[in-house]
Design an enzyme around this catalytic site. Structure first.
Site, PDB file in Angstrom:
ATOM      1  N   GLU A 119      -5.372   4.128   5.964  1.00  0.00           N
ATOM      2  CA  GLU A 119      -5.261   3.908   4.524  1.00  0.00           C
ATOM      3  C   GLU A 119      -5.938   5.058   3.783  1.00  0.00           C
ATOM      4  O   GLU A 119      -5.497   5.463   2.709  1.00  0.00           O
ATOM      5  CB  GLU A 119      -5.891   2.574   4.121  1.00  0.00           C
ATOM      6  CG  GLU A 119      -5.693   2.225   2.662  1.00  0.00           C
ATOM      7  CD  GLU A 119      -6.015   0.764   2.354  1.00  0.00           C
ATOM      8  OE1 GLU A 119      -6.578   0.517   1.275  1.00  0.00           O
ATOM      9  OE2 GLU A 119      -5.709  -0.106   3.187  1.00  0.00           O
ATOM     10  N   SER A 126     -11.610   0.922   2.507  1.00  0.00           N
ATOM     11  CA  SER A 126     -10.905   0.463   3.708  1.00  0.00           C
ATOM     12  C   SER A 126     -10.296   1.655   4.448  1.00  0.00           C
ATOM     13  O   SER A 126      -9.569   2.452   3.856  1.00  0.00           O
ATOM     14  CB  SER A 126      -9.803  -0.519   3.337  1.00  0.00           C
ATOM     15  OG  SER A 126     -10.347  -1.705   2.794  1.00  0.00           O
ATOM     16  N   ARG A 185       0.816  -1.210   0.000  1.00  0.00           N
ATOM     17  CA  ARG A 185       0.000   0.000   0.000  1.00  0.00           C
ATOM     18  C   ARG A 185       0.856   1.270   0.000  1.00  0.00           C
ATOM     19  O   ARG A 185       0.509   2.276   0.632  1.00  0.00           O
ATOM     20  CB  ARG A 185      -0.951   0.012   1.202  1.00  0.00           C
ATOM     21  CG  ARG A 185      -1.956  -1.127   1.227  1.00  0.00           C
ATOM     22  CD  ARG A 185      -2.895  -1.080   0.018  1.00  0.00           C
ATOM     23  NE  ARG A 185      -3.851  -2.167   0.057  1.00  0.00           N
ATOM     24  CZ  ARG A 185      -3.662  -3.362  -0.514  1.00  0.00           C
ATOM     25  NH1 ARG A 185      -2.549  -3.617  -1.186  1.00  0.00           N
ATOM     26  NH2 ARG A 185      -4.577  -4.308  -0.427  1.00  0.00           N
TER      27      ARG A 185
END
Length: 314
Positions: free
Chosen positions: A296, A226, A177
């Site tokens: 995130e 998310s 990520r």
């Protein structure tokens, strides 16, 4: 004077759309947040470069995508927000036998559909990512055990001075990520590598992704996807659930009952409500399991006066 009033003469050769005091709540999927001092939507890559070359260096620049993974604070965003236009940056075309070139504003779901049409496998996971190509490149977006970095061959980007760069996969510095490519770079397009596959096999994988999303994610709510990255050796939703935060609310901001790593705006939640909820969840999870969750969702802008959110630090 507005930022545009002070600088407007510099933009005589710019073809894109410029908006003063743009309402960011109309852009973000959370439908919350303050004003952008100025919003620029370039017509194409050349127009983007032209704009950046004439923009004074001291003016802050913030790049946003389609607003899916974004929380804008109520005090708004200083300087210029750049949002790539679908017309100039939303195209996808085949290059050679196994590659697709996609603009950074192209929705990930459309990239998956284009790969299906081209008979190219390896793109099915994009069908389940609620964002655009530019965001996927920046954060190495992934789903169903596959990540963006596995498909990227090269990326075209424009820097703060309006100069063009072409980056290889290695130049992007991918990790979970994350990309270590300079935050100064604005991604314009990317070349993705696929592999020949049967249409039926590709469609089956895409259907599996879609079924999973519909079954476990609140995709019809005002959400940003998310909220937190998965901690090593666990899942964010498991830790949130263990801390008793499934369905937990701050005003109209709530951790989804369906998938408790999804934060949703159930009505008129402010940026303050949403970020307060997230930081409270981080604190409670740490108190329960000792795990520190990392955001995130990207948070941008200034807090409104007297509405600051305390960041939890372990």
């Amino acid at each position: 004077m507005s930022l545009f009033d002070r600088l407007g003469e510099r933009f005589a050769g710019v073809r894109g759309r410029i908006t003063s005091n743009a309402e960011m709540e109309k852009i973000t999927w959370f439908r919350a947040g303050g004003l952008a001092e100025m919003l620029f939507q370039p017509a194409d890559e050349e127009d983007l470069a032209t704009f950046l070359r004439v923009l004074p260096e001291e003016v802050p620049v913030t790049v946003v995508g389609i607003g899916s993974n974004l929380l804008v604070r109520d005090g708004g965003i200083d300087g210029v927000v750049i949002r790539l236009s679908a017309k100039g940056f939303g195209q996808v075309e085949r290059e050679g036998e196994t590659a697709l070139r996609a603009g950074a504003a192209l929705p990930d779901k459309r990239l998956a559909a284009a790969a299906l049409d081209a008979g190219l496998g390896g793109f099915h996971f994009f069908h389940g990512i609620p964002g655009s190509v530019g965001g996927a490149l920046r954060m190495n977006a992934g789903a169903n055990g596959v990540e963006t970095r596995e498909r990227v061959r090269e990326v075209r980007a424009v820097d703060r001075r309006g100069e063009l760069h072409v980056l290889s996969n290695a130049d992007m510095g991918y990790a979970y990520r994350h990309s270590s490519a300079s935050p100064d770079l604005i991604f314009a397009s990317a070349l993705f590598e696929g592999e020949p596959a049967e249409e039926g096999a590709i469609r089956a994988k895409m259907d599996e992704v879609q079924h999973h999303r519909e079954a476990v994610q609140p995709i019809r709510e005002k959400t940003g996807g998310s909220t937190f990255k998965n901690p090593e050796g666990s899942s964010a939703w498991k830790e949130i659930d263990r801390a008793g935060c499934r369905g937990f609310r701050v005003g109209d901001a709530q951790m989804s009952e369906m998938h408790c790593n999804f934060m949703i705006n159930t009505g008129a939640a402010s940026g303050h409500d949403l970020e307060t909820l997230g930081e409270t969840v981080r604190e409670r999870v740490h108190g329960t399991s000792g795990i520190l969750l990392h955001w995130e969702i990207k948070r941008l802008g200034r807090f409104a006066a007297g509405r600051e959110v305390r960041v939890f630090e372990a």
